[in-house]
Design a protein around this motif. Structure first.
Motif: not given
Length: 411
Positions: A298-299, A333-336, A343-345, A352-353
């Motif tokens: 993720g971000l 939120y950046g982990c998702m 347009n995808l979460i 992202s861990i």
């Protein structure tokens, strides 16, 4: 390997929505409910004939990770779920955890869907995604009715395995087989004197562990607990190791291996454990209990160094298991969300861990918390009058709605 080229097909669009949630486990139910509550026309797509995922079909009937050791840190839709289970008297508090009846939870989650006018597609699964200009333009679904298309403004991946990451060509992390956490076939056993069983196992712990060892069952995790029904217990001890749950042959092998082990275990327990003499197998879980598979890049990639940090884009909390003491961490939120897709979460255990911290984020309550945040975020993105970009939503507005809906972000 031989190949066959499948011919081009015209696929019918079976539904168009603001938000499409793929995966009807706790994260997916929370996501769909939150999206609908925030004003989005929402659908949920689930491969089985019921909602709840591991909590129902997987017989993971204990909510663990609700608190920081003192206070409940995951509320919102998770708290609403507990409230509904209390109303039908299918719940019991066991220390900091919540024991529940999985059949009751199926009904509770069905109620969430009908009460919030969410369109369900059961017996349906994601089989591909159509990508254009950093957007999922369509999701290909398969089921008994054949292949079709779901179109949405925003897509939420709550599959647990991050299936969209595969179909969208996104980078993801996945441990080698020997480092993956084991999969488990949950079982319920009736005809027990649970007090005698508990006493025997406590007083003969080494012998109990040796029985598991002789059956080649790992004793590194899992356990057992009496259920809400007299003479009945849930055992979460029949594991299979080195299983990649994104590989159908591995899953097939695990199903066969663990089912054989269950019957051997019941026979031995009947002979060896006082209180188990009249024990009988009620059922095995309808789906394999999976802990570990893909995690997106993720971000933000959450590592041990983030445990003490405060994040401007915090959307939930998770229990802090790093030091083994009480506490919690913020989930950013950046982990998702990912860099590539607009347009995808993602929600649930595929966020992202770092694998080292997986236990803090994969439990059912935390999955519901990230699902809750994903649903609200998706609904907000749909309201943008310009170009949808899930990464550019107003974080303060997202946080405000989450708080209004009872979620916990700061303590």
């Amino acid at each position: 390997m031989n190949y066959i080229i499948e011919g081009a097909q015209e696929l019918s669009v079976v539904g168009e929505y603001d938000v499409a949630v793929f995966g009807g486990g706790p994260a997916g139910v929370a996501a769909a409910t939150a999206a609908a509550k925030t004003g989005a026309k929402t659908t949920i797509i689930e491969r089985y004939g019921y909602l709840g995922g591991q909590a129902t079909g997987g017989l993971v009937i204990l909510l663990v990770g609700l608190t920081d050791g003192k206070e409940q840190i995951i509320k919102g839709i998770c708290k609403d779920t507990i409230k509904k289970l209390k109303q039908v008297s299918r719940i019991e508090r066991i220390g900091p955890h919540i024991l529940f009846d999985p059949e009751a939870l199926k009904l509770v989650f069905d109620d969430f869907i009908t009460e919030n006018n969410i369109k369900p597609y059961y017996h349906t699964f994601l089989s591909n995604a159509v990508i254009y200009d950093n957007m999922v333009s369509a999701a290909v679904i398969d089921g008994k009715s054949g292949r079709g298309i779901i179109k949405a403004k925003v897509y939420i991946d709550a599959t647990g395995d991050g299936d969209f990451s595969k179909f969208c060509g996104l980078p993801f992390l996945q441990e080698k087989k020997e480092k993956l956490l084991p999969v488990t076939l949950g079982i319920r056993v009736g005809g027990l004197d649970t007090e005698k069983v508990k006493k025997y196992i406590n007083e003969n712990h080494e012998k109990y562990q040796n029985i598991l060892k002789d059956l080649n069952l790992s004793n590194l995790m899992g356990g057992w607990i009496p259920t809400l029904h007299k003479g009945e217990a849930w055992f979460n001890i029949v594991h299979a190791q080195n299983i990649d749950c994104t590989d159908t042959q591995d899953l097939t092998h695990a199903e066969i291996q663990t089912r054989k082990a269950v019957h051997k275990l019941i026979n031995i327990f009947q002979k060896e454990i006082e209180g188990f003499e009249n024990g009988y197998l009620i059922d095995t879980s309808a789906q394999m209990g999976v802990r570990d598979s893909r995690r997106i890049k993720g971000l933000h990639f959450f590592t041990k160094e983030d445990a003490d940090k405060n994040f401007d884009d915090a959307i939930a909390r998770a229990p802090n298991y790093i030091t083994g003491v009480q506490g919690s961490v913020q989930v950013p939120y950046g982990c998702m969300v990912t860099r590539k897709m607009n347009n995808l979460i993602f929600a649930g255990r595929c966020i992202s861990i770092d694998h080292e911290l997986f236990g803090m984020f994969r439990e059912i309550p935390c999955c519901m918390a990230t699902g809750h945040a994903a649903g609200v975020a998706a609904a907000l993105a749909c309201k943008d009058d310009t170009v949808i970009n899930i990464k550019k939503i107003d974080i303060s507005q997202l946080q405000g709605i989450l708080l209004e809906q009872g979620a916990v972000i700061w303590i």
